[in-house]
Design a protein around this motif. Sequence first.
Motif, short mmCIF file in Angstrom:
data_model
loop_
_atom_site.label_atom_id
_atom_site.label_comp_id
_atom_site.label_asym_id
_atom_site.label_seq_id
_atom_site.Cartn_x
_atom_site.Cartn_y
_atom_site.Cartn_z
N ARG A 29 -17.32 -2.13 -1.32
CA ARG A 29 -17.86 -1.20 -2.30
C ARG A 29 -18.60 -0.04 -1.66
O ARG A 29 -18.90 0.95 -2.32
N LEU A 30 -18.94 -0.15 -0.37
CA LEU A 30 -19.63 0.94 0.32
C LEU A 30 -18.68 1.78 1.17
O LEU A 30 -19.11 2.72 1.83
N ASP A 31 -17.39 1.42 1.15
CA ASP A 31 -16.41 2.21 1.88
C ASP A 31 -16.35 3.62 1.30
O ASP A 31 -16.25 3.80 0.07
N ASN A 60 0.83 -1.21 0.00
CA ASN A 60 0.00 0.00 0.00
C ASN A 60 0.86 1.27 0.00
O ASN A 60 0.60 2.23 -0.71
N GLY A 61 1.92 1.23 0.83
CA GLY A 61 2.81 2.39 0.89
C GLY A 61 3.52 2.62 -0.43
O GLY A 61 3.72 3.78 -0.85
N ASP A 104 -6.31 -3.80 0.52
CA ASP A 104 -7.46 -3.45 1.35
C ASP A 104 -8.08 -2.16 0.80
O ASP A 104 -7.70 -1.67 -0.26
N ALA A 105 -9.05 -1.60 1.54
CA ALA A 105 -9.76 -0.40 1.06
C ALA A 105 -8.80 0.77 0.83
O ALA A 105 -8.94 1.51 -0.16
N THR A 106 -7.81 0.90 1.71
CA THR A 106 -6.84 1.98 1.55
C THR A 106 -6.02 1.81 0.28
O THR A 106 -5.84 2.75 -0.51
N GLY A 107 -5.53 0.60 0.05
CA GLY A 107 -4.75 0.33 -1.15
C GLY A 107 -5.56 0.49 -2.42
O GLY A 107 -5.07 1.02 -3.42
N VAL A 108 -6.81 0.04 -2.39
CA VAL A 108 -7.68 0.16 -3.56
C VAL A 108 -7.90 1.64 -3.92
O VAL A 108 -7.85 2.03 -5.08
N SER A 109 -8.13 2.46 -2.90
CA SER A 109 -8.37 3.89 -3.13
C SER A 109 -7.18 4.53 -3.82
O SER A 109 -7.33 5.28 -4.79
N CYS A 110 -5.98 4.25 -3.32
CA CYS A 110 -4.76 4.81 -3.92
C CYS A 110 -4.56 4.29 -5.34
O CYS A 110 -4.19 5.04 -6.25
N ALA A 111 -4.81 3.00 -5.53
CA ALA A 111 -4.62 2.39 -6.84
C ALA A 111 -5.60 2.96 -7.86
O ALA A 111 -5.23 3.23 -9.01
N LEU A 112 -6.83 3.17 -7.45
CA LEU A 112 -7.83 3.73 -8.37
C LEU A 112 -7.45 5.13 -8.83
O LEU A 112 -7.66 5.50 -9.99
N SER A 113 -6.88 5.90 -7.92
CA SER A 113 -6.43 7.25 -8.29
C SER A 113 -5.36 7.18 -9.38
O SER A 113 -5.40 7.94 -10.36
#
Length: 690
Positions: free
Chosen positions: A214-216, A151-152, A181-190
Motif C-alpha cells: 500500500r506504500l508502493d 500482468n502483460g 504484484d505491485a505492477t499488476g495492481v497499478s495497471c488493474a486499478l487504472s
Amino acid sequence: MCQHSSKTEVMPRVNSSKTDGRRCASKPMCQHSNTLLHFLRHVSFPPDAHLLPSALKSCPAQPLARALHAAAAVSGLAEDPFVASSLLHTYLRLGATSDARGVFERMPDKSVVGWSALIAGYSARGDAKAAWGLLERMRSAGVEPNVITWNGLVSGLNRSGSALDAVKALVRMHGEGFLPDATGVSCALSAVGDVKEVSVGEQLHGYVVKAGCRLDQHVVTALIDMYGKCGRADEISHVFHESSHMDVATCNALVAGLSRNAQVSQALLLFSEFVSRGVKLNVVSWTSIVACCVQNGKDLEAVDLFRKMQSKGIEPNSVTIPCVLPAFANVAALMHGRSAHCFSLRKGFLHDVYVGSALVDMYAKCGKVRDARTIFDAIPSKNTVSWNAMIGGYAMHGEAANAVQLFCLMQKCKQKPDLVTFTCVIGACGQAGLTEEGRRYFSEMQHSHGISPRMEHYACMVTLLGRAGKLDEAYDLINEMPFEPNGCIWGSLLGSCRVYGNVFLAEVAAEKLFELEPENTGNYVLLSNIYASKKMWDGVSRVRDQMKNMGLKKEKGCSWIEIKNKVHMLFAGDNSHPMMTAITEKLKQLTIEMSRLGFAPSTDFVLHDVEEQEKDDILAVHSEKLAVALGLISTSPGTPLRVIKNLRICGDCHEAMKFISCFEGREISVRDTNRFHHFKDGKCSCGDYW
C-alpha cells in the motif's frame, strides 16, 4: 471560394503519382536501411550473436529492424535463441506484431518469456481475442503462464483502451489463483477506474493492504487515480494522507482526481503543500492545477498559478496555453492573454488548432472580436471547435449578421456543423431579434442536418421567442418539448418575462424553477425584480421571506476590470478596494453630470420598497459602475474600458453607461452573463434590446 477549403491549398503541391508519393515518404528510412545493409555487407567481420542484439536494442524503426533481421538470416544467426528473442522484442516494441509472430513461430524453444511478450504485444493492440487464443495455445504447448504473463495481458489491454477486457482478465487471473504484484495492481486499478467499477477497486485496495504494497509509489498513484475516476473524493485524500507520498506522479493524480470531483479548494491546498515541500513538479503538474481552477470557476487563482509556474522556470507547452486562456477570457485579462499569444507565436504553437481556437475565444470574450477574427482566419486547418468559437464570439457581441455569414461559410468549406454550432447561431439570432431566421435554423438543424434538438436549443428558442415578445408562443413550445424542461428552459422564460413585465407567466416559470433549483438565488431575485418593477411590494416581501427561511442570500454583483496588467475585482456595496474613496468621489461627479444632462435613475431595478433617495444610493454602488469609475480615474482620457460582470446588467446601469460614454468620450464595453454591450457616443451596440 472558401479560404483553406482543402489541404492542397495550404500544403506544398507535389507533381507526382500516389506511388511516387509513397516512395518519397519512405525514402529516408530506405536510405538508412540501405546504408546499414551496405555496412553489414562490407565490414571485414561478420555480425555475431552479440552485435546483432545490441543493434536491435537501439533500433528506432521497422525498416531498420527488418534489415537487421535479413542480416541475421543471411548470416545464419536468426535461429540463435538470443538473437531470435531480441528480434521478437524489437518487433513488439516497434508495433510490428505480425513480424514478431513470424519470428516467434520459427523459434524452436518457445519459453514462457516469449509467450508472455507476444501475449502482451497483442493485448497492447487491443486484440483481446488473439491474446486469449495465444494463452490457450501456450497451455496446450505445456507452458504455464506466470504473474508476468498475466500482468502483460492486463496492462496491455488497459493501455490499448480496452479497460473492460482488462478488468475481465484481472478477474480471471485471480480466479486461477494468481496474485498480482505491485505492477499488476497499478495497471488493474487504472482499468477499474476507466470502467468505474469502484467495488472491484475497493477489493483491490484491500488486497494491496494485505499484500503489504500500500506504500508502493505506483500503487498509491493508481489508487488515487482510480478513486478520482469513480467519484470518491473522500478516498483520494485518505489514500494520500495514509501514504504521505510527495512525488510528481502523486501530485498529478491528486490534482486530476480532485478536479474531476469539483474539490478545487482541496486540490489547491495540497498543491501548495507539494510546492512548499520543494517537490520537483513538471509542466503537467502546473497545467493540471491551472485547468482544475478554470474548470471550477477559480479564474483569478488560475491566472496567479500560471504566473507562479513561469517564475519557477517551468515553461508552458501547447497544452498549458489552451488551459489558461479561458481564465484570461473570464476575467477580461486582455494583457495576459496577449502575452500568451506572443509566447505561442514565438514557440510556434499557433499552428495547433486548439491553441488557435482558445485564442479566438479569449479575444472574443475580452471584447476584441476583430482580433478574434484575425486569429481565426490564420488557423491553417480549422475544425468544428474553431468555427464554433468564432460564431459564438459574434453571437456574444450581438453581431448576428456576421455569425450567420460565417455559418454559411462554414458549410461551404465542407465543415459539418454540430450541436454547439446551432446553439451559437440560434443564440445570435435571438440577441439581434431575428426571430424568423432563428426559427429557420432550428428547423434546418433537424431536417437538413439530422440533429435532434437538445435542451440548450429549446432554451435558445424560448429566449428567441420571449425576447420578441412572443411569450405565449414560447410557453407553448415548452409544453410541446419531447422531454421534461430543465432550469435553463424555465430560466429563459423567466428572463423574458422580466423584459415584458408578464407577472402571470413569470410566476409559472418561477414556481418550476423553485422546484428544480431550490438553492439558486438568481431565480428568486429575478422574480423579485419583476414584482418590484410593477411596485408589487407584497410579492417582493414574500419572495424575500422565502429566501430568508431557506437561508439563501442574494449573490453579490461583482465586476472585473484590467488596468495596467492587473485585474481588479469590485463587489456591489463593498468598500474594501484601496481606491474606494477616489472611486466614490468620481461616482458623485458622474451623478451630478448625468443629472445635469437630464439622466434620472431608473429605480424600478431596486428590489425593496424604500425611499427614492435610498434607491438612488443603492443603484450608485452597482459593481459595474464602481469598475467604470475606477477605470476613468486610473487611465488616460480616451482609453477604452472593458468590464466583466457576473450578473446581468440592470436597466439603470445600462442607461448610465450610455451617458458616461458620451460626456467622458470613452468606449465602454461591459460583458454580462448574457452578452457584450459596447457603449459609444451615448449609444449601445445592443440597440437597447437585451
